[in-house]
Write an enzyme that holds these catalytic residues in place. Structure first.
Site, short mmCIF file in Angstrom:
data_model
loop_
_atom_site.label_atom_id
_atom_site.label_comp_id
_atom_site.label_asym_id
_atom_site.label_seq_id
_atom_site.Cartn_x
_atom_site.Cartn_y
_atom_site.Cartn_z
N TYR A 131 0.84 -1.20 0.00
CA TYR A 131 0.00 0.00 0.00
C TYR A 131 0.87 1.25 0.00
O TYR A 131 0.63 2.21 -0.75
CB TYR A 131 -0.92 -0.01 1.22
CG TYR A 131 -1.86 1.15 1.32
CD1 TYR A 131 -2.96 1.27 0.47
CD2 TYR A 131 -1.66 2.15 2.28
CE1 TYR A 131 -3.83 2.34 0.57
CE2 TYR A 131 -2.52 3.22 2.38
CZ TYR A 131 -3.60 3.32 1.53
OH TYR A 131 -4.46 4.38 1.63
N THR A 185 -13.32 9.40 8.87
CA THR A 185 -14.17 8.85 7.81
C THR A 185 -14.53 7.41 8.17
O THR A 185 -13.92 6.80 9.05
CB THR A 185 -13.43 8.85 6.46
OG1 THR A 185 -12.31 7.94 6.54
CG2 THR A 185 -12.93 10.25 6.10
N PRO A 186 -15.52 6.84 7.47
CA PRO A 186 -15.84 5.43 7.70
C PRO A 186 -14.65 4.51 7.46
O PRO A 186 -14.51 3.48 8.12
CB PRO A 186 -16.96 5.17 6.69
CG PRO A 186 -17.63 6.49 6.52
CD PRO A 186 -16.52 7.50 6.59
N MET A 187 -13.77 4.88 6.51
CA MET A 187 -12.59 4.05 6.26
C MET A 187 -11.69 3.97 7.49
O MET A 187 -11.12 2.92 7.79
CB MET A 187 -11.80 4.62 5.08
CG MET A 187 -10.55 3.83 4.74
SD MET A 187 -9.65 4.53 3.35
CE MET A 187 -8.21 3.44 3.32
#
Length: 222
Positions: A128, A163-165
């Site tokens: 990543y 955030t939802p992430m």
């Protein structure tokens, strides 16, 4: 909108049921910031055109292009021709096709959204991190190549953002939960408006000599 922050003004989709689900989810999360009346919910194959046409060039409106990658070039081309600001979820506009569309329109500004992972080392995130570092290199190299042709490219590298992430990441492992909770308790978690403000500045005339930069926005975490 002047004095009122950021609002979602229009939506476009092929399918009404999918749009309804998206609208309800966004409304539940963001409340009055989702201000899309029935006449600004566009359906059909030309919905993207009508949504873009509803925006005001030069007024700070932004078209968010999140369609499938194989149709995104068409959407980008139309938005550029209409002279509106564009946001996309991948650095698609930095590739040759996207750049040539903007060059034909007389140039412009691209801000890629990257991550603090591009500039730090976290065990278990090597692949990543490598992809995010590539976005920095893509931004810098492309900025140098096209600076003389009326293009500016920069990228923002946020740290932790609410955030939802972030919540999903927190639940992925005990280590992630500990590090994110520590960052939150120390004030190192940004809200999305703080990141958006940096992007707006990079797109504006105040930053017209800022080019090829990766801007870390982490509250001093690093």
């Amino acid at each position: 909108v002047p004095g009122g922050g950021v609002k979602l003004y229009a939506m476009a989709d092929l399918f009404g049921d999918r749009m309804d689900r998206s609208y309800k989810a966004l409304r539940n999360r963001f409340g009055d910031k989702i201000d899309v009346s029935d006449d600004r919910r566009f359906l059909g194959f030309d919905a993207y055109r009508r949504a873009i046409d509803s925006l005001r060039p030069g007024a700070g409106d932004v078209a968010m292009l999140t369609a499938y990658s194989y149709v995104r070039p068409t959407h980008l081309d139309y938005a550029v021709k209409r002279g509106v600001n564009v946001f996309m979820e991948k650095p698609f506009a930095s590739d040759p096709g996207g750049l040539h569309r903007m060059l034909r329109a007389g140039g412009g500004v691209i801000v890629n959204t990257d991550s603090i992972i591009a500039q730090t080392n976290i065990p278990g995130l090597s692949i990543y991190g490598a992809t995010k570092a590539a976005v920095v290199q893509l931004t810098q190299a492309t900025a140098a190549e096209y600076a003389s042709r009326g293009m500016r490219l920069n990228c923002v590298c946020p740290g932790f953002v609410d955030t939802p992430m972030l919540e999903r990441t927190k639940m992925s492992s005990p280590e992630s939960r500990i590090s994110i909770e520590a960052a939150r308790s120390s004030g190192y978690v940004a809200n999305v408006e703080q990141i958006a403000a940096a992007v707006v500045w990079l797109c504006g005339d105040q930053s017209d000599f800022v080019n090829g930069q990766s801007i870390v926005i982490d509250g001093g975490l690093q």
